[in-house]
Design an enzyme around this catalytic site. Sequence first.
Site, PDB file in Angstrom:
ATOM      1  N   MET A 131      -3.707   4.225   1.791  1.00 62.76           N
ATOM      2  CA  MET A 131      -3.881   4.648   3.179  1.00 62.76           C
ATOM      3  C   MET A 131      -5.065   5.600   3.313  1.00 62.76           C
ATOM      4  O   MET A 131      -5.789   5.571   4.317  1.00 62.76           O
ATOM      5  CB  MET A 131      -2.591   5.324   3.668  1.00 62.76           C
ATOM      6  CG  MET A 131      -2.562   5.591   5.129  1.00 62.76           C
ATOM      7  SD  MET A 131      -2.534   4.023   6.026  1.00 62.76           S
ATOM      8  CE  MET A 131      -2.354   4.634   7.681  1.00 62.76           C
ATOM      9  N   HIS A 140       0.838  -1.206   0.000  1.00 66.62           N
ATOM     10  CA  HIS A 140       0.000   0.000   0.000  1.00 66.62           C
ATOM     11  C   HIS A 140       0.867   1.249   0.000  1.00 66.62           C
ATOM     12  O   HIS A 140       2.034   1.223   0.373  1.00 66.62           O
ATOM     13  CB  HIS A 140      -0.975   0.011   1.189  1.00 66.62           C
ATOM     14  CG  HIS A 140      -0.403   0.544   2.464  1.00 66.62           C
ATOM     15  ND1 HIS A 140      -0.418   1.886   2.774  1.00 66.62           N
ATOM     16  CD2 HIS A 140       0.187  -0.075   3.494  1.00 66.62           C
ATOM     17  CE1 HIS A 140       0.149   2.058   3.961  1.00 66.62           C
ATOM     18  NE2 HIS A 140       0.519   0.884   4.406  1.00 66.62           N
ATOM     19  N   CYS A 141       0.251   2.345  -0.456  1.00 67.30           N
ATOM     20  CA  CYS A 141       0.868   3.666  -0.405  1.00 67.30           C
ATOM     21  C   CYS A 141      -0.218   4.639   0.030  1.00 67.30           C
ATOM     22  O   CYS A 141      -1.133   4.256   0.754  1.00 67.30           O
ATOM     23  CB  CYS A 141       1.494   4.032  -1.756  1.00 67.30           C
ATOM     24  SG  CYS A 141       0.313   4.116  -3.114  1.00 67.30           S
ATOM     25  N   LYS A 142      -0.144   5.880  -0.404  1.00 62.20           N
ATOM     26  CA  LYS A 142      -1.160   6.850   0.004  1.00 62.20           C
ATOM     27  C   LYS A 142      -2.487   6.619  -0.710  1.00 62.20           C
ATOM     28  O   LYS A 142      -3.543   6.601  -0.089  1.00 62.20           O
ATOM     29  CB  LYS A 142      -0.665   8.275  -0.249  1.00 62.20           C
ATOM     30  CG  LYS A 142      -1.667   9.326   0.193  1.00 62.20           C
ATOM     31  CD  LYS A 142      -1.139  10.728  -0.006  1.00 62.20           C
ATOM     32  CE  LYS A 142      -2.198  11.747   0.441  1.00 62.20           C
ATOM     33  NZ  LYS A 142      -1.747  13.118   0.232  1.00 62.20           N
TER      34      LYS A 142
END
Length: 99
Positions: free
Chosen positions: A93, A64-66
């Site tokens: 996120m 995952h990232c933003k």
Amino acid sequence: MPDITPAELKQRQQAGEKPTIIDVRENWEHEEARIDGSQNIPLGSLPEKVDELEDLKDQEVIVHCKSGGRSASAKAFLAQRGFSNVRNLVGGMTAYQQQ
């Protein structure tokens, strides 16, 4: 492997599961907010750290990232390196925090 929704991930966590989660955001982003149990490996560092993840090649790995862009790149990179069960957290996120 199909991606995973924030709702599915939270449901699994609430059921006591501890999936392998790799946060590919920058260190400062991970320090501001993180998913419990996640490991921070910024996308730019992934090529040099991939050998450390060798034991996970046949296990589920959630990246995952933003918002999902960097983690989509991480998923593709890991798949090219032989990881067979990589899932991207849909919406990243931002979406996870809204659940």
